[in-house]
Design a protein around this motif. Sequence first.
Motif, PDB file in Angstrom:
ATOM      1  N   PRO A 174       0.801  -1.223   0.000  1.00 51.66           N
ATOM      2  CA  PRO A 174       0.000   0.000   0.000  1.00 51.66           C
ATOM      3  C   PRO A 174       0.829   1.266   0.000  1.00 51.66           C
ATOM      4  O   PRO A 174       0.311   2.319  -0.313  1.00 51.66           O
ATOM      5  CB  PRO A 174      -0.814  -0.127   1.296  1.00 51.66           C
ATOM      6  CG  PRO A 174      -0.099  -1.125   2.128  1.00 51.66           C
ATOM      7  CD  PRO A 174       0.592  -2.040   1.185  1.00 51.66           C
ATOM      8  N   ASP A 175       2.107   1.209   0.361  1.00 51.54           N
ATOM      9  CA  ASP A 175       2.887   2.446   0.453  1.00 51.54           C
ATOM     10  C   ASP A 175       3.945   2.537  -0.638  1.00 51.54           C
ATOM     11  O   ASP A 175       4.906   3.276  -0.518  1.00 51.54           O
ATOM     12  CB  ASP A 175       3.544   2.557   1.824  1.00 51.54           C
ATOM     13  CG  ASP A 175       4.411   1.365   2.154  1.00 51.54           C
ATOM     14  OD1 ASP A 175       4.517   0.483   1.273  1.00 51.54           O
ATOM     15  OD2 ASP A 175       4.968   1.327   3.255  1.00 51.54           O
ATOM     16  N   GLY A 176       3.791   1.789  -1.703  1.00 54.86           N
ATOM     17  CA  GLY A 176       4.719   1.902  -2.808  1.00 54.86           C
ATOM     18  C   GLY A 176       5.937   1.028  -2.687  1.00 54.86           C
ATOM     19  O   GLY A 176       6.743   0.964  -3.611  1.00 54.86           O
ATOM     20  N   GLN A 177       6.122   0.372  -1.552  1.00 49.68           N
ATOM     21  CA  GLN A 177       7.233  -0.547  -1.434  1.00 49.68           C
ATOM     22  C   GLN A 177       6.854  -1.889  -2.045  1.00 49.68           C
ATOM     23  O   GLN A 177       5.679  -2.205  -2.200  1.00 49.68           O
ATOM     24  CB  GLN A 177       7.609  -0.740   0.041  1.00 49.68           C
ATOM     25  CG  GLN A 177       8.201   0.499   0.682  1.00 49.68           C
ATOM     26  CD  GLN A 177       8.509   0.264   2.143  1.00 49.68           C
ATOM     27  OE1 GLN A 177       7.700  -0.319   2.856  1.00 49.68           O
ATOM     28  NE2 GLN A 177       9.661   0.710   2.584  1.00 49.68           N
ATOM     29  N   GLU A 178       7.871  -2.641  -2.395  1.00 46.39           N
ATOM     30  CA  GLU A 178       7.622  -3.951  -2.988  1.00 46.39           C
ATOM     31  C   GLU A 178       7.478  -4.992  -1.887  1.00 46.39           C
ATOM     32  O   GLU A 178       8.331  -5.107  -1.017  1.00 46.39           O
ATOM     33  CB  GLU A 178       8.778  -4.332  -3.904  1.00 46.39           C
ATOM     34  CG  GLU A 178       8.496  -5.574  -4.721  1.00 46.39           C
ATOM     35  CD  GLU A 178       9.633  -5.869  -5.672  1.00 46.39           C
ATOM     36  OE1 GLU A 178       9.456  -6.761  -6.514  1.00 46.39           O
ATOM     37  OE2 GLU A 178      10.682  -5.231  -5.558  1.00 46.39           O
ATOM     38  N   ARG A 179       6.414  -5.748  -1.938  1.00 51.46           N
ATOM     39  CA  ARG A 179       6.122  -6.729  -0.901  1.00 51.46           C
ATOM     40  C   ARG A 179       6.669  -8.086  -1.305  1.00 51.46           C
ATOM     41  O   ARG A 179       6.441  -8.547  -2.412  1.00 51.46           O
ATOM     42  CB  ARG A 179       4.606  -6.808  -0.706  1.00 51.46           C
ATOM     43  CG  ARG A 179       4.167  -7.919   0.238  1.00 51.46           C
ATOM     44  CD  ARG A 179       2.662  -7.909   0.374  1.00 51.46           C
ATOM     45  NE  ARG A 179       2.211  -9.033   1.173  1.00 51.46           N
ATOM     46  CZ  ARG A 179       0.941  -9.244   1.476  1.00 51.46           C
ATOM     47  NH1 ARG A 179       0.022  -8.412   1.057  1.00 51.46           N
ATOM     48  NH2 ARG A 179       0.595 -10.285   2.202  1.00 51.46           N
ATOM     49  N   ARG A 180       7.381  -8.736  -0.379  1.00 56.03           N
ATOM     50  CA  ARG A 180       7.970 -10.030  -0.653  1.00 56.03           C
ATOM     51  C   ARG A 180       7.677 -10.972   0.503  1.00 56.03           C
ATOM     52  O   ARG A 180       7.772 -10.588   1.657  1.00 56.03           O
ATOM     53  CB  ARG A 180       9.493  -9.933  -0.829  1.00 56.03           C
ATOM     54  CG  ARG A 180       9.955  -8.972  -1.916  1.00 56.03           C
ATOM     55  CD  ARG A 180      11.473  -8.845  -1.850  1.00 56.03           C
ATOM     56  NE  ARG A 180      11.961  -7.820  -2.741  1.00 56.03           N
ATOM     57  CZ  ARG A 180      12.425  -8.060  -3.963  1.00 56.03           C
ATOM     58  NH1 ARG A 180      12.436  -9.285  -4.414  1.00 56.03           N
ATOM     59  NH2 ARG A 180      12.861  -7.079  -4.719  1.00 56.03           N
ATOM     60  N   GLU A 181       7.347 -12.188   0.160  1.00 56.74           N
ATOM     61  CA  GLU A 181       7.262 -13.211   1.188  1.00 56.74           C
ATOM     62  C   GLU A 181       8.674 -13.629   1.580  1.00 56.74           C
ATOM     63  O   GLU A 181       9.552 -13.737   0.726  1.00 56.74           O
ATOM     64  CB  GLU A 181       6.488 -14.424   0.663  1.00 56.74           C
ATOM     65  CG  GLU A 181       5.035 -14.143   0.334  1.00 56.74           C
ATOM     66  CD  GLU A 181       4.205 -13.871   1.569  1.00 56.74           C
ATOM     67  OE1 GLU A 181       4.679 -14.194   2.670  1.00 56.74           O
ATOM     68  OE2 GLU A 181       3.092 -13.335   1.432  1.00 56.74           O
ATOM     69  N   PRO A 182       8.930 -13.872   2.849  1.00 66.79           N
ATOM     70  CA  PRO A 182      10.274 -14.317   3.238  1.00 66.79           C
ATOM     71  C   PRO A 182      10.617 -15.652   2.601  1.00 66.79           C
ATOM     72  O   PRO A 182       9.754 -16.489   2.370  1.00 66.79           O
ATOM     73  CB  PRO A 182      10.170 -14.444   4.763  1.00 66.79           C
ATOM     74  CG  PRO A 182       8.973 -13.635   5.152  1.00 66.79           C
ATOM     75  CD  PRO A 182       8.028 -13.698   3.998  1.00 66.79           C
ATOM     76  N   ASP A 183      11.884 -15.849   2.309  1.00 60.97           N
ATOM     77  CA  ASP A 183      12.363 -17.136   1.808  1.00 60.97           C
ATOM     78  C   ASP A 183      12.733 -17.971   3.026  1.00 60.97           C
ATOM     79  O   ASP A 183      13.821 -17.853   3.589  1.00 60.97           O
ATOM     80  CB  ASP A 183      13.585 -16.922   0.908  1.00 60.97           C
ATOM     81  CG  ASP A 183      14.028 -18.209   0.228  1.00 60.97           C
ATOM     82  OD1 ASP A 183      13.736 -19.298   0.770  1.00 60.97           O
ATOM     83  OD2 ASP A 183      14.675 -18.136  -0.827  1.00 60.97           O
ATOM     84  N   TRP A 184      11.807 -18.828   3.448  1.00 59.42           N
ATOM     85  CA  TRP A 184      12.017 -19.592   4.674  1.00 59.42           C
ATOM     86  C   TRP A 184      13.123 -20.628   4.509  1.00 59.42           C
ATOM     87  O   TRP A 184      13.819 -20.961   5.477  1.00 59.42           O
ATOM     88  CB  TRP A 184      10.715 -20.270   5.093  1.00 59.42           C
ATOM     89  CG  TRP A 184       9.622 -19.308   5.414  1.00 59.42           C
ATOM     90  CD1 TRP A 184       8.442 -19.148   4.752  1.00 59.42           C
ATOM     91  CD2 TRP A 184       9.614 -18.349   6.479  1.00 59.42           C
ATOM     92  NE1 TRP A 184       7.701 -18.153   5.338  1.00 59.42           N
ATOM     93  CE2 TRP A 184       8.388 -17.648   6.398  1.00 59.42           C
ATOM     94  CE3 TRP A 184      10.521 -18.005   7.486  1.00 59.42           C
ATOM     95  CZ2 TRP A 184       8.047 -16.633   7.286  1.00 59.42           C
ATOM     96  CZ3 TRP A 184      10.180 -16.994   8.369  1.00 59.42           C
ATOM     97  CH2 TRP A 184       8.959 -16.323   8.269  1.00 59.42           C
ATOM     98  N   GLN A 185      13.307 -21.140   3.320  1.00 64.84           N
ATOM     99  CA  GLN A 185      14.410 -22.078   3.109  1.00 64.84           C
ATOM    100  C   GLN A 185      15.752 -21.408   3.356  1.00 64.84           C
ATOM    101  O   GLN A 185      16.652 -21.984   3.970  1.00 64.84           O
ATOM    102  CB  GLN A 185      14.354 -22.630   1.689  1.00 64.84           C
ATOM    103  CG  GLN A 185      13.177 -23.553   1.435  1.00 64.84           C
ATOM    104  CD  GLN A 185      13.180 -24.108   0.024  1.00 64.84           C
ATOM    105  OE1 GLN A 185      13.796 -23.555  -0.864  1.00 64.84           O
ATOM    106  NE2 GLN A 185      12.476 -25.208  -0.174  1.00 64.84           N
ATOM    107  N   ALA A 186      15.896 -20.186   2.865  1.00 64.70           N
ATOM    108  CA  ALA A 186      17.142 -19.463   3.107  1.00 64.70           C
ATOM    109  C   ALA A 186      17.328 -19.169   4.600  1.00 64.70           C
ATOM    110  O   ALA A 186      18.451 -19.120   5.100  1.00 64.70           O
ATOM    111  CB  ALA A 186      17.152 -18.164   2.307  1.00 64.70           C
ATOM    112  N   THR A 187      16.230 -18.970   5.323  1.00 62.96           N
ATOM    113  CA  THR A 187      16.330 -18.755   6.764  1.00 62.96           C
ATOM    114  C   THR A 187      16.902 -19.983   7.449  1.00 62.96           C
ATOM    115  O   THR A 187      17.793 -19.878   8.315  1.00 62.96           O
ATOM    116  CB  THR A 187      14.936 -18.438   7.340  1.00 62.96           C
ATOM    117  OG1 THR A 187      14.361 -17.341   6.621  1.00 62.96           O
ATOM    118  CG2 THR A 187      15.032 -18.078   8.812  1.00 62.96           C
ATOM    119  N   LEU A 188      16.418 -21.155   7.079  1.00 61.78           N
ATOM    120  CA  LEU A 188      16.952 -22.383   7.666  1.00 61.78           C
ATOM    121  C   LEU A 188      18.418 -22.573   7.286  1.00 61.78           C
ATOM    122  O   LEU A 188      19.241 -22.955   8.128  1.00 61.78           O
ATOM    123  CB  LEU A 188      16.135 -23.580   7.187  1.00 61.78           C
ATOM    124  CG  LEU A 188      14.652 -23.591   7.560  1.00 61.78           C
ATOM    125  CD1 LEU A 188      13.988 -24.839   7.006  1.00 61.78           C
ATOM    126  CD2 LEU A 188      14.458 -23.519   9.059  1.00 61.78           C
TER     127      LEU A 188
END
Length: 817
Positions: A682-696
């Motif tokens: 809503p504020d012009g930023q790009e929304r991304r889902e976290p990469d949970w595999q990279a977190t692990l």
Amino acid sequence: MTLPAAYRDAARRATRVTAAAAGGFYLFLYGVGSATSATYALFGAVALGGLARVPGTGRQRAAQILRLTPWCWVLVTLGTFLAVRTWSAVVGMLVIGFALAFLGAAGPRAAGAAPGLQLLYILPSFPPYAPGSLDERLAGTTVGLGLLVLAEAFLFRDPAVLPYRARVAAAARLAGRCAGALTAPQYALSEAELREAHAASERLRPSHVPEADRPAGPGVRDRALAQAGLAARALLSRLALLGPAPSGTDTDRTGPEVLRAVGRAAEGTAERLAGAAPVAGDGSDPHAELGRARSALAAGAAEPATAAPEVLRRRAAVLEIADATLALSMAASLAVRGRGAGAVASPGRFWYAGKRAPELWWHRLAGNAGQRSVYFQNAVRISLALAAARLVAGVDTLPHGFWALLATLTLTRTTVAETRVTVRRALTGTLLGALAAAGLLIAVGTDTAVLAATLPLMMLFAFTVGPVKGVGWAQGLFTVLITMVFAQLAHSTWELAEFRLLEVLTGSAIGAVFGLLAWPRGAHDEMRRSGAALLRGAAEIVVATAAAVVAGGTREQRLTAPGHRSLQHELILAESAFAQFQSEPKGLTGGGGVLYVAPGGGDGADGPEGHDGQRTAVAARPDGQGAADRQGGPDRQGGPDRQGGPDRQGGPDGRGSPDRRGSPDRRGSPDRRGSPDRRGSPDGQERREPDWQATLMMGHHTLWGSDRLLVSPPPPAGPAGPVSVPPLDREAAAEVLRLGDRVAGRMLLVSAALDPGGDTPEAPVPLRDPAVAGFEAQPAGAPPHYYVAVSWLDSLVTDLERITGTGRGGGGGAGVA
């Protein structure tokens, strides 16, 4: 006309289940004249052949069903005697329901069989209380399961699949060829070799391996094979990232020698996994040869004292390749020989090698006995729902309470949103099925011969179409099928279909209520909490490790560096949550913490600030609204030894992957995946889902890198005793401490973005600061372990970029699933 593959697979399974269920049913009902035995024969086959999802080929499933048969006898016996009172039946349902559901922590085979085992306990737990008929019940169950074993073993064998062990062997053989290519003129992998390495790495992802062939069990061989797969993927990734030696540094002789030893060790590992005779443990042993070469590289035995920084950076990358190969070789030996493989070179990494099966099973189950484990959450949810359904059935004396519990068992999902969708479709299908069943009973009347003649055809149709078309079709067809069965067991009217609809409604409503009350968002919330806790623990280890590198001192030969147990526990919890998270429909989990990236903070390679992605920034917004949808529950440490993927490397509770970057010459990694989901904000930023595999994977990288810097490996990979490491001089020490603090700080910011609170800062912060030279700094006279530490910290920032989907790590992660 050829059937689609989904229907062909379902038809093969349906034929086996129909042959066993109908065969046992007719044998006892019309041959022996025992309605009780006929019922248990039919439902025994349906339980483990239809409701359960025992993975594997036909012969693998047959062997698993044989092993489960004694437990089926126990469950039928317990259900029979506990049905004496409603309260005893409810307590039994609570305890046994929890135990069977909790077995999912032991891997896909146990998890797949659990629903069928639940059904075999539910069936005898309803009136009439008739312990005198136990022999008939056991006889029917035994015959039904026996016919199912024969059908699975001999009817319509499944197509052969490539075993996981063969996949690892192929990857090891390819790694040997790649290592050889890096020591030949051009000293780099071709595009074709990079693509081949990528494909071999992808074939080792658990998500690309059939469930039955995933090494997910708690035993030594399964753990070791899973670890071998991770090490093979990491090795291919590291080989793909290694560039040629910098020009003008031809004094570096140790690197090529290590790479040649890597090639020989990888080829030997492939032969061992393929079943070739093991190599004798003498000086010609490729594993021992690589260990000695690795030790010489780590000690700088063949390196001039004034080596160029480029040489030291490349040596750090080659050291990672050697470590990944040694881990692959040792894991392959354990996978082939089990506890007979003898002493291991790295007892911390292979902590399970000398333990017996009961201890490893207990380790797995006891580790998941906490409310942060999704296996514990699932077991609590389904056991409470089944106990409540049994209580309602007993108090209200539902005419066919068994159907209510069956609906609760089959329709309750791990998220309330998914349960709601499932129940709506199931009720629609049940309503239409009940109307069709009522019409059938009215048309047939008392002539059960028609029902007996058409029952096998109906079974075949229901078990073929239902699994393919979805839960609505499955419930509707099963309603017609179960009506045809019970109409043959006793005289029935069209009201039987009405009872079926009523009890499915009751059971599904109870399942929906407990889906709402008990962890309604499934693994989604736990994934966010566990991922955030994982990064906080990693930040602590980064700071402590950087300080230890600066201070120098004695590096002991020990299992793992001090202070790692908490992060190992958090890593295992996060892996178990991720395993379930992958199976939940993403569109039904609702909102949650998402990452917003400032415009221009995409892939730094294409951005205006150059290849470092220096405009990469991250901010946390919980769907734009603070923490309104955040679930309660403390972020606690502790816990488990988990699978879900397979157990990972890293220490007593998990196995980490050496998949890190060590070379500044970075090209495509075979483990890299597509970019994460990107949507507008809503504020012009790009929304991304976290990469949970990279977190692990970041958790694994943190553990492995810290161990490499703080623990002296035993021979042959390391020296015969403790190693004294000198402290860094002022300039190098300041650089390592500053980089360690900066990386830890970025970990904390990303942690807050993964699991945001109401006052989480939202201002974008760059992951790589354009004002700081950072990882390219070359302090005068810096020793080799300075470059090893900096390479490790650099790889952790790349992991953060993968988590947020930005910068040079933004192509997705070297995932673990």
